[in-house]
Design a protein around this motif. Sequence first.
Motif, mmCIF file in Angstrom:
data_model
loop_
_atom_site.group_PDB
_atom_site.id
_atom_site.type_symbol
_atom_site.label_atom_id
_atom_site.label_comp_id
_atom_site.label_asym_id
_atom_site.label_seq_id
_atom_site.Cartn_x
_atom_site.Cartn_y
_atom_site.Cartn_z
ATOM 1 N N LEU A 330 0.838 -1.212 0.000
ATOM 2 C CA LEU A 330 0.000 0.000 0.000
ATOM 3 C C LEU A 330 0.873 1.263 0.000
ATOM 4 C CD1 LEU A 330 -2.656 -1.246 2.578
ATOM 5 C CD2 LEU A 330 -3.094 -0.678 0.188
ATOM 6 N N LEU A 331 1.972 1.206 0.757
ATOM 7 C CA LEU A 331 2.884 2.360 0.802
ATOM 8 C C LEU A 331 3.674 2.459 -0.497
ATOM 9 C CD1 LEU A 331 4.019 1.917 4.504
ATOM 10 C CD2 LEU A 331 2.691 3.833 3.612
ATOM 11 N N ALA A 332 4.069 1.298 -1.034
ATOM 12 C CA ALA A 332 4.839 1.278 -2.289
ATOM 13 C C ALA A 332 3.994 1.857 -3.426
ATOM 14 C CB ALA A 332 5.259 -0.157 -2.604
ATOM 15 N N GLU A 333 2.715 1.485 -3.470
ATOM 16 C CA GLU A 333 1.766 1.987 -4.473
ATOM 17 C C GLU A 333 1.731 3.511 -4.500
ATOM 18 O OE1 GLU A 333 -2.664 1.210 -3.893
ATOM 19 O OE2 GLU A 333 -1.776 -0.786 -4.173
ATOM 20 N N ARG A 334 1.862 4.093 -3.311
ATOM 21 C CA ARG A 334 1.804 5.563 -3.193
ATOM 22 C C ARG A 334 3.187 6.198 -3.300
ATOM 23 N NH1 ARG A 334 -2.155 3.164 -0.986
ATOM 24 N NH2 ARG A 334 -4.234 4.085 -0.850
ATOM 25 N N GLY A 335 4.204 5.391 -3.542
ATOM 26 C CA GLY A 335 5.567 5.928 -3.725
ATOM 27 C C GLY A 335 6.117 6.565 -2.458
ATOM 28 N N ILE A 336 5.694 6.059 -1.287
ATOM 29 C CA ILE A 336 6.140 6.691 -0.030
ATOM 30 C C ILE A 336 7.497 6.113 0.398
ATOM 31 C CG2 ILE A 336 5.597 7.014 2.423
ATOM 32 C CD1 ILE A 336 2.605 7.044 1.509
ATOM 33 N N GLY A 337 8.511 6.949 0.318
ATOM 34 C CA GLY A 337 9.866 6.521 0.656
ATOM 35 C C GLY A 337 10.321 7.073 1.984
ATOM 36 N N ARG A 338 9.688 8.182 2.409
ATOM 37 C CA ARG A 338 10.064 8.770 3.702
ATOM 38 C C ARG A 338 8.832 8.747 4.605
ATOM 39 N NH1 ARG A 338 12.167 14.358 2.409
ATOM 40 N NH2 ARG A 338 10.957 13.966 0.547
ATOM 41 N N LYS A 358 10.412 -1.738 3.997
ATOM 42 C CA LYS A 358 11.336 -1.546 2.853
ATOM 43 C C LYS A 358 10.861 -0.399 1.948
ATOM 44 C CE LYS A 358 13.354 -6.144 2.572
ATOM 45 N NZ LYS A 358 12.801 -6.801 3.741
ATOM 46 N N LEU A 359 10.833 0.779 2.534
ATOM 47 C CA LEU A 359 10.257 1.947 1.844
ATOM 48 C C LEU A 359 11.085 2.382 0.638
ATOM 49 C CD1 LEU A 359 9.604 3.851 5.160
ATOM 50 C CD2 LEU A 359 7.843 2.826 3.717
ATOM 51 N N LYS A 360 10.382 2.805 -0.402
ATOM 52 C CA LYS A 360 11.060 3.310 -1.602
ATOM 53 C C LYS A 360 10.122 4.311 -2.278
ATOM 54 C CE LYS A 360 12.956 -0.141 -3.937
ATOM 55 N NZ LYS A 360 13.140 -1.021 -5.069
ATOM 56 N N GLY A 361 10.668 5.414 -2.755
ATOM 57 C CA GLY A 361 9.821 6.342 -3.498
ATOM 58 C C GLY A 361 10.030 7.774 -3.060
ATOM 59 N N PRO A 362 9.524 8.747 -3.841
ATOM 60 C CA PRO A 362 9.803 10.159 -3.572
ATOM 61 C C PRO A 362 8.849 10.809 -2.557
ATOM 62 C CG PRO A 362 8.563 9.941 -5.621
ATOM 63 C CD PRO A 362 8.750 8.552 -5.088
ATOM 64 N N GLU A 363 7.749 10.121 -2.225
ATOM 65 C CA GLU A 363 6.725 10.783 -1.390
ATOM 66 C C GLU A 363 7.044 10.642 0.110
ATOM 67 O OE1 GLU A 363 4.620 12.640 -2.871
ATOM 68 O OE2 GLU A 363 5.152 11.888 -4.859
ATOM 69 N N GLU A 364 6.416 11.542 0.868
ATOM 70 C CA GLU A 364 6.653 11.582 2.317
ATOM 71 C C GLU A 364 5.306 11.505 3.051
ATOM 72 O OE1 GLU A 364 8.914 15.016 3.323
ATOM 73 O OE2 GLU A 364 8.851 14.557 5.454
ATOM 74 N N ALA A 365 5.231 10.798 4.159
ATOM 75 C CA ALA A 365 3.963 10.720 4.915
ATOM 76 C C ALA A 365 4.249 10.375 6.371
ATOM 77 C CB ALA A 365 3.049 9.658 4.300
ATOM 78 N N THR A 366 3.191 10.368 7.158
ATOM 79 C CA THR A 366 3.288 9.967 8.571
ATOM 80 C C THR A 366 2.342 8.797 8.785
ATOM 81 O OG1 THR A 366 3.838 12.195 9.274
ATOM 82 C CG2 THR A 366 2.894 10.760 10.946
ATOM 83 N N LEU A 367 2.815 7.801 9.483
ATOM 84 C CA LEU A 367 1.987 6.630 9.772
ATOM 85 C C LEU A 367 1.815 6.542 11.290
ATOM 86 C CD1 LEU A 367 0.799 4.210 8.023
ATOM 87 C CD2 LEU A 367 2.616 2.857 9.042
ATOM 88 N N VAL A 368 0.559 6.537 11.743
ATOM 89 C CA VAL A 368 0.291 6.456 13.178
ATOM 90 C C VAL A 368 -0.233 5.059 13.499
ATOM 91 C CG1 VAL A 368 -1.062 7.408 15.084
ATOM 92 C CG2 VAL A 368 -0.216 8.923 13.268
ATOM 93 N N ALA A 369 0.543 4.320 14.260
ATOM 94 C CA ALA A 369 0.107 2.986 14.686
ATOM 95 C C ALA A 369 -0.601 3.138 16.025
ATOM 96 C CB ALA A 369 1.311 2.061 14.826
ATOM 97 N N THR A 370 -1.854 2.714 16.084
ATOM 98 C CA THR A 370 -2.610 2.902 17.328
ATOM 99 C C THR A 370 -3.765 1.912 17.386
ATOM 100 O OG1 THR A 370 -3.681 4.562 18.722
ATOM 101 C CG2 THR A 370 -4.095 4.750 16.358
ATOM 102 N N ARG A 371 -4.653 2.100 18.382
ATOM 103 C CA ARG A 371 -5.820 1.223 18.488
ATOM 104 C C ARG A 371 -7.092 2.037 18.315
ATOM 105 N NH1 ARG A 371 -3.913 -0.417 23.428
ATOM 106 N NH2 ARG A 371 -5.854 0.298 24.351
ATOM 107 N N LEU A 372 -8.019 1.475 17.544
ATOM 108 C CA LEU A 372 -9.341 2.087 17.373
ATOM 109 C C LEU A 372 -10.357 0.986 17.608
ATOM 110 C CD1 LEU A 372 -8.900 4.194 14.100
ATOM 111 C CD2 LEU A 372 -9.372 5.105 16.375
ATOM 112 N N ALA A 373 -11.297 1.201 18.477
ATOM 113 C CA ALA A 373 -12.317 0.198 18.816
ATOM 114 C C ALA A 373 -11.678 -1.171 19.050
ATOM 115 C CB ALA A 373 -13.369 0.124 17.705
#
Length: 384
Positions: A330-338, A358-373
């Motif tokens: 899912l992250l690779a599809e979006r080109g998220i490397g950072r 194993k991130l690769k790509g020019p895009e940047e994002a934030t991933l929040v690992a947490t619990r919901l319900a």
Amino acid sequence: MEPSLPEALLTDPGLQARAAEVLAHDGDRAPLALRKAGVEPALAAAALTLADLRRHARPKFGDLADRLYFTRAGLEQATRWPVAVRRASRFAASAGEVTDLCCGLGTEALAFAQAGLEVEAVEMNEATAGFAKANAAALDLPVRVTVADALQTPLAESAFADPARRSGGTRNFNPADYSPSLDPLLTRLRTTRFAAVKLGPGISHDWIPEGAEAEWVSVDRDVVEACLWLGEAAQTPRRASLLKSGTWHELTGTGEERAEVGEVADYLYEPDGAVIRAGLIAELAEDLNAHMGSEDIAYLYGDTLTETAFARAWKVEEVWPLHPKKLKPLLAERGIGRLTIKQRGTGIDPATLRKQLKLKGPEEATLVATRLAGAHVAILCSEA
Ligand SMILES: C[S@@+](CC[C@H](N)C(=O)[O-])C[C@H]1O[C@@H](n2cnc3c(N)ncnc32)[C@H](O)[C@@H]1O
């Protein structure tokens, strides 16, 4: 053993300036440069230590650092200057005199004197007290410094204490191990009309006395201290005070409210650590028209973006199950490397997850690992 301040250094601003200059230009060869200029070795070493400490003091003291005298231990324990100035203004609004117990290098005493209070500063260590005296003289502020035990000395109409939280190079997290120990210090402070005591930011709420105000202070998102306000100084049960880019922001409340729990929404808010420690999540949720996603995890979710100093806001892009194998494509599809990975309430190790992705790509994002319900999720976010 705290080092003493050599008189020959104190009375020679030229040598202090030269030491700062050679330290900046000659680095490791600075001692040699001073000795070649005829400064005897012990004095050269003291001058270079001072110059080095002044450099390290800049984040806490700004330009004032160049005029003050420090020891390494004293600097580590010293209050940041803007925090001391703000506390002093609160004292000055209600009192004319203050006793600064455990004054160390004298930071708080200087701020009290600058705010117009008559100050007696009390320090048990004679060498450290010498530095406090030198600092008052350097800023031309009328501070009376006394070498005495904080638990024995008479107090003015108001008092502040900053007990030592370090001994033998280690940090004491239990207030019973502070010097002096918190309980007798509180008993002493309660004999004054208006008092406050500075504590480590990790202090347990069990230590907050009945009727006291407990304040947590953060500076540019770093929670730097807690402070208990006693007697007439207590104005509210809980306060979070945030210094951000030079401006103070305050949130107050009972610390007993609970925020509602609901579903993920368009925006995720990550409250400042001072708000979390002060137990003011519910008050913040109300201001932001937001709710929690889990009752024990300090993230808030809301459908509207409200600008606030008390939390960082993120736009929620996707909510996925927290499975490295599913996240990787899912992250690779979006080109998220950072990717900035944050986690609360899942126990995952962000560094391990990053390796698995194993991130690769020019895009940047934030991933929040947490619990919901009750489910572990990975929320992909962008800057709001
Ligand atoms: C946390 S430092 C103070 C820092 C100071 N407020 C500042 O911002 O520069 C604590 C100081 O308390 C002193 N101290 C420890 N026990 C003491 C006692 N019983 N009476 C007086 N001073 C004490 C230590 O020597 C140390 O210098």
